[in-house]
Design an enzyme around this catalytic site. Structure first.
Site, PDB file in Angstrom:
ATOM      1  N   THR A 189    -139.102 -23.789  39.318  1.00  0.00           N
ATOM      2  CA  THR A 189    -137.819 -23.801  40.043  1.00  0.00           C
ATOM      3  C   THR A 189    -137.478 -22.409  40.580  1.00  0.00           C
ATOM      4  OG1 THR A 189    -136.668 -23.575  37.932  1.00  0.00           O
ATOM      5  CG2 THR A 189    -136.912 -25.800  38.808  1.00  0.00           C
ATOM      6  N   GLU A 247    -132.268 -15.354  36.637  1.00  0.00           N
ATOM      7  CA  GLU A 247    -133.637 -15.804  36.344  1.00  0.00           C
ATOM      8  C   GLU A 247    -134.502 -15.847  37.615  1.00  0.00           C
ATOM      9  OE1 GLU A 247    -134.728 -18.778  33.115  1.00  0.00           O
ATOM     10  OE2 GLU A 247    -134.550 -20.043  34.882  1.00  0.00           O
TER      11      GLU A 247
END
Ligand code: UDP
Ligand code: MN
Length: 296
Positions: A189, A247
């Protein structure tokens, strides 16, 4: 005392010979194509590593953020760290918080210190999470460089349940995300919009690294957090925010600045995923939380 331990000389040590023709693990990748070790149980000997790092008198800073309601996680976090994190070494806990009076008094072992850093909070949880990069960066050059050799930067909604020691230390390290260790590149992702500074094309990427556990020398963590913060601020100016916040920027950094060591899923696990065969130890696990209730 810790000072005496630090003076221990490397001496005769008895341990099983490394077997060139019989590697300890064949079920998982234990080294990257750029020759960074991936840390799995069975791959290292703590006695050898502890002797080496004690002789150097290594000092480790563990940074954690407890903003708003996340102060509830601090007690378990530190109590379990006292049992399992870098036992026998010099450790400073750096707890960034907007609620210093909510941080409990915890008795620490010798050579270990709790430093409470009073910081502002942000309204959105995504912003709280992302601003960690800026706050770690700022203190890296103002304070951490004078007090510790390595920084370990983790989420607070976690507990230690097995040893996390000096085997994790290296110039700059990241951790495999527990949700993607077996995934294809295309399933990671990563941020996929080219407009974002965190953009990673579909045909690039090594691993999907977790935002909740990275570290390295203070200087390397400075470079990493400075890159991520700058990329975030650039995106902010263009009214874009990467899909998984800090992230996503961390994954971008590690794509072009390869980590010198990678921690396996043993170092960041979530028990709601069950326990796969290859996971021999669960060292640092997520504390279940009600996302809605704790973030608002
Ligand atoms: N955090 C915090 N207060 C908040 C939101 C986040 O202190 O209101 C910090 C905390 O250290 C937390 C980290 O940011 O562990 C990342 O957020 P979270 O753990 O909620 O993300 P997740 O692990 O669920 O992706
Ligand atoms: Mn978390």
């Amino acid at each position: 005392s810790v000072d005496q331990l630090a003076e221990v000389k490397l001496q005769r040590m008895l341990y099983p010979k490394p077997e060139t023709l019989n590697p300890p693990r064949t079920d998982v990748l234990t080294i990257t194509p750029w020759f960074a070790p991936i840390v799995w149980n069975g791959m290292y000997n703590s006695d050898i590593l502890n002797a080496h790092f004690l002789q150097r008198g290594v000092r480790i800073g563990l940074t954690v953020f407890a903003i708003k309601k996340y102060t509830v996680f601090v007690k378990t976090f530190i109590e379990t760290a006292e049992k399992f994190f870098m036992v026998g070494h010099r450790v400073n806990y750096y707890v960034y918080t907007d609620r210093p009076s909510d941080i409990p008094n915890i008795t620490l072992a010798e050579g270990r210190r709790l430093v409470i850093l009073n910081v502002p909070s942000y309204q959105r949880w995504q912003e709280v999470s992302m601003r960690r990069m800026e706050m770690i960066r700022d203190l890296s050059h103002q304070r951490f460089n004078k007090e510790v050799d390595y920084l370990v930067c983790v989420d607070v909604d976690m507990q230690f349940s097995d040893e996390v020691g000096v085997e994790i230390l290296s110039d700059v390290f990241g951790t495999l995300h527990p949700g993607f260790y077996g995934s294809d590149r295309q399933s990671f992702t990563y941020e996929r919009r080219p407009e974002s500074q965190a953009f990673i094309p579909a045909d690039e990427g090594d691993f999907y690294y977790a935002g909740g556990f990275f570290g390295g020398t203070v200087e390397e963590v400075y470079k990493l957090t400075d890159f991520c913060h700058y990329a975030m601020m650039t995106d902010k100016e263009h009214n874009i925010e990467a899909i998984w916040h800090d992230e996503s920027y961390l994954n971008k950094y590690f794509l072009y600045h390869k980590p010198t060591k990678i921690l396996s899923i043993e170092y960041l696990w979530d028990n709601s995923f069950g326990v796969p065969d290859l996971l021999k130890r669960r060292r640092f696990v997520a504390v279940p939380k009600n996302h809605e209730a704790i973030r608002n």
